[in-house]
Design a protein around this motif. Sequence first.
Motif, PDB file in Angstrom:
ATOM      1  N   ASN A  43     -30.692  28.969  -5.267  1.00  0.00           N
ATOM      2  CA  ASN A  43     -30.326  30.319  -4.823  1.00  0.00           C
ATOM      3  C   ASN A  43     -31.322  31.362  -5.321  1.00  0.00           C
ATOM      4  O   ASN A  43     -31.645  32.316  -4.610  1.00  0.00           O
ATOM      5  CB  ASN A  43     -28.901  30.656  -5.260  1.00  0.00           C
ATOM      6  CG  ASN A  43     -27.853  29.950  -4.412  1.00  0.00           C
ATOM      7  OD1 ASN A  43     -28.061  29.707  -3.226  1.00  0.00           O
ATOM      8  ND2 ASN A  43     -26.721  29.600  -5.024  1.00  0.00           N
ATOM      9  N   TYR A  44     -31.820  31.188  -6.567  1.00  0.00           N
ATOM     10  CA  TYR A  44     -32.872  32.069  -7.065  1.00  0.00           C
ATOM     11  C   TYR A  44     -34.114  31.961  -6.172  1.00  0.00           C
ATOM     12  O   TYR A  44     -34.736  32.969  -5.825  1.00  0.00           O
ATOM     13  CB  TYR A  44     -33.265  31.695  -8.501  1.00  0.00           C
ATOM     14  CG  TYR A  44     -32.356  32.201  -9.583  1.00  0.00           C
ATOM     15  CD1 TYR A  44     -32.007  33.544  -9.686  1.00  0.00           C
ATOM     16  CD2 TYR A  44     -31.871  31.329 -10.564  1.00  0.00           C
ATOM     17  CE1 TYR A  44     -31.191  34.005 -10.701  1.00  0.00           C
ATOM     18  CE2 TYR A  44     -31.054  31.773 -11.588  1.00  0.00           C
ATOM     19  CZ  TYR A  44     -30.710  33.111 -11.653  1.00  0.00           C
ATOM     20  OH  TYR A  44     -29.904  33.561 -12.673  1.00  0.00           O
ATOM     21  N   ILE A  46     -34.380  31.058  -3.044  1.00  0.00           N
ATOM     22  CA  ILE A  46     -34.142  31.699  -1.748  1.00  0.00           C
ATOM     23  C   ILE A  46     -34.236  33.220  -1.882  1.00  0.00           C
ATOM     24  O   ILE A  46     -34.903  33.895  -1.090  1.00  0.00           O
ATOM     25  CB  ILE A  46     -32.759  31.296  -1.191  1.00  0.00           C
ATOM     26  CG1 ILE A  46     -32.716  29.802  -0.882  1.00  0.00           C
ATOM     27  CG2 ILE A  46     -32.427  32.109   0.057  1.00  0.00           C
ATOM     28  CD1 ILE A  46     -31.317  29.265  -0.641  1.00  0.00           C
ATOM     29  N   ARG A  47     -33.566  33.759  -2.905  1.00  0.00           N
ATOM     30  CA  ARG A  47     -33.527  35.203  -3.088  1.00  0.00           C
ATOM     31  C   ARG A  47     -34.924  35.771  -3.341  1.00  0.00           C
ATOM     32  O   ARG A  47     -35.315  36.792  -2.763  1.00  0.00           O
ATOM     33  CB  ARG A  47     -32.600  35.543  -4.259  1.00  0.00           C
ATOM     34  CG  ARG A  47     -32.247  37.026  -4.365  1.00  0.00           C
ATOM     35  CD  ARG A  47     -31.310  37.273  -5.550  1.00  0.00           C
ATOM     36  NE  ARG A  47     -30.237  36.292  -5.602  1.00  0.00           N
ATOM     37  CZ  ARG A  47     -29.649  35.866  -6.719  1.00  0.00           C
ATOM     38  NH1 ARG A  47     -30.047  36.339  -7.886  1.00  0.00           N
ATOM     39  NH2 ARG A  47     -28.665  34.988  -6.682  1.00  0.00           N
ATOM     40  N   GLU A  50     -37.071  35.554  -0.084  1.00  0.00           N
ATOM     41  CA  GLU A  50     -36.688  36.535   0.929  1.00  0.00           C
ATOM     42  C   GLU A  50     -37.064  37.953   0.506  1.00  0.00           C
ATOM     43  O   GLU A  50     -37.437  38.783   1.338  1.00  0.00           O
ATOM     44  CB  GLU A  50     -35.199  36.436   1.220  1.00  0.00           C
ATOM     45  CG  GLU A  50     -34.818  35.142   1.936  1.00  0.00           C
ATOM     46  CD  GLU A  50     -33.397  35.171   2.469  1.00  0.00           C
ATOM     47  OE1 GLU A  50     -32.504  35.615   1.729  1.00  0.00           O
ATOM     48  OE2 GLU A  50     -33.188  34.744   3.619  1.00  0.00           O
ATOM     49  N   ALA A  51     -36.969  38.238  -0.792  1.00  0.00           N
ATOM     50  CA  ALA A  51     -37.284  39.583  -1.274  1.00  0.00           C
ATOM     51  C   ALA A  51     -38.779  39.867  -1.261  1.00  0.00           C
ATOM     52  O   ALA A  51     -39.200  40.990  -0.958  1.00  0.00           O
ATOM     53  CB  ALA A  51     -36.740  39.771  -2.691  1.00  0.00           C
ATOM     54  N   GLY A 157     -28.363  40.743 -11.491  1.00  0.00           N
ATOM     55  CA  GLY A 157     -29.216  40.202 -10.446  1.00  0.00           C
ATOM     56  C   GLY A 157     -30.415  41.059 -10.113  1.00  0.00           C
ATOM     57  O   GLY A 157     -31.175  40.751  -9.192  1.00  0.00           O
ATOM     58  N   ARG A 272     -25.998  26.997   3.513  1.00  0.00           N
ATOM     59  CA  ARG A 272     -26.832  28.206   3.426  1.00  0.00           C
ATOM     60  C   ARG A 272     -28.262  27.914   3.877  1.00  0.00           C
ATOM     61  O   ARG A 272     -28.872  28.694   4.624  1.00  0.00           O
ATOM     62  CB  ARG A 272     -26.835  28.744   1.992  1.00  0.00           C
ATOM     63  CG  ARG A 272     -27.618  30.039   1.857  1.00  0.00           C
ATOM     64  CD  ARG A 272     -27.640  30.579   0.441  1.00  0.00           C
ATOM     65  NE  ARG A 272     -28.318  31.866   0.416  1.00  0.00           N
ATOM     66  CZ  ARG A 272     -28.687  32.497  -0.699  1.00  0.00           C
ATOM     67  NH1 ARG A 272     -28.411  31.964  -1.893  1.00  0.00           N
ATOM     68  NH2 ARG A 272     -29.321  33.661  -0.644  1.00  0.00           N
TER      69      ARG A 272
END
Length: 280
Positions: A43-44, A46-47, A50-51, A157, A272
């Motif tokens: 998840n990190y 992906i985040r 994307e950022a 976060g 996801r």
Amino acid sequence: MSDRRPLLVIDGDSFAHRAYHALPKTVRRKGDRGGGAIVGFANYLIRLYEAEQPRAVVVGWDTLAEPNWRALEFAPYQGGRIFEDEIVEQLEVLPEVVTAFGFVFGKAGRFEADDFLATAVAMEEKAGGAALVATSDRDAYQLASDQTTILAPIKGGEIARIDPAGVRERYKVEPRQVPDFIALRGDPSDKIPGAKGVGEATAASLLQRYPDLEAMIADNRFPTQADDLRLYKRIATMVTDAPLPPVADAKPTWGKAAALARDWELNNLADRLQQLADKA
């Protein structure tokens, strides 16, 4: 500097440990093995991707199965660290997750994740590119430059973006002086003792008067500790010769990552990732 997108460089162990302690141990994967570090780390990834929309991603890993070069030079280095079996097992398979994402990882005997971060940054800067280094380890402040920014996770976060001015604000020294600063101040988490009687404020004050530790030693400061302090600085310095191949531009392979997550019965993560694959 090139106008191409930055290279994202991630401290794998730093984010895996954060994930392991943030998620409940009830997150399990196939065979009733631990899954929290894997899910949280994915998840990190992906985040961050994307950022930042980087041109490619490199993840650096420690090797726990044998001593790294720092421990071979300085036996107390990181002594006393004990990891639970479940985090160790997940750390072993997390590079497989990185590959499934279509990203590059660095992991090799005697090298630490830090060294892969520094090597990736040096390669990218030499090529005229920019780098983003994601880590919670303040040792990485030494990598901050006009081309490289540190991404440090903070509460909620959020991510703090630390450039050379940010290093000066936090440590009162230049990024290139960070290894000297650590050598003087010490680092309890790594079992580096530092100079006798020198804390953070004194270390910073000295480095505002002298360019580096060697200049202090030449001025007859720390005459009985010179060799030890040189060793501590060497230990605190990230090296740039870790075995990392050139990193080509790459897009994430969300579908492959989804398939791996599904095979491991991490179904929420697989869903996801599949959604990202379908949108790509």
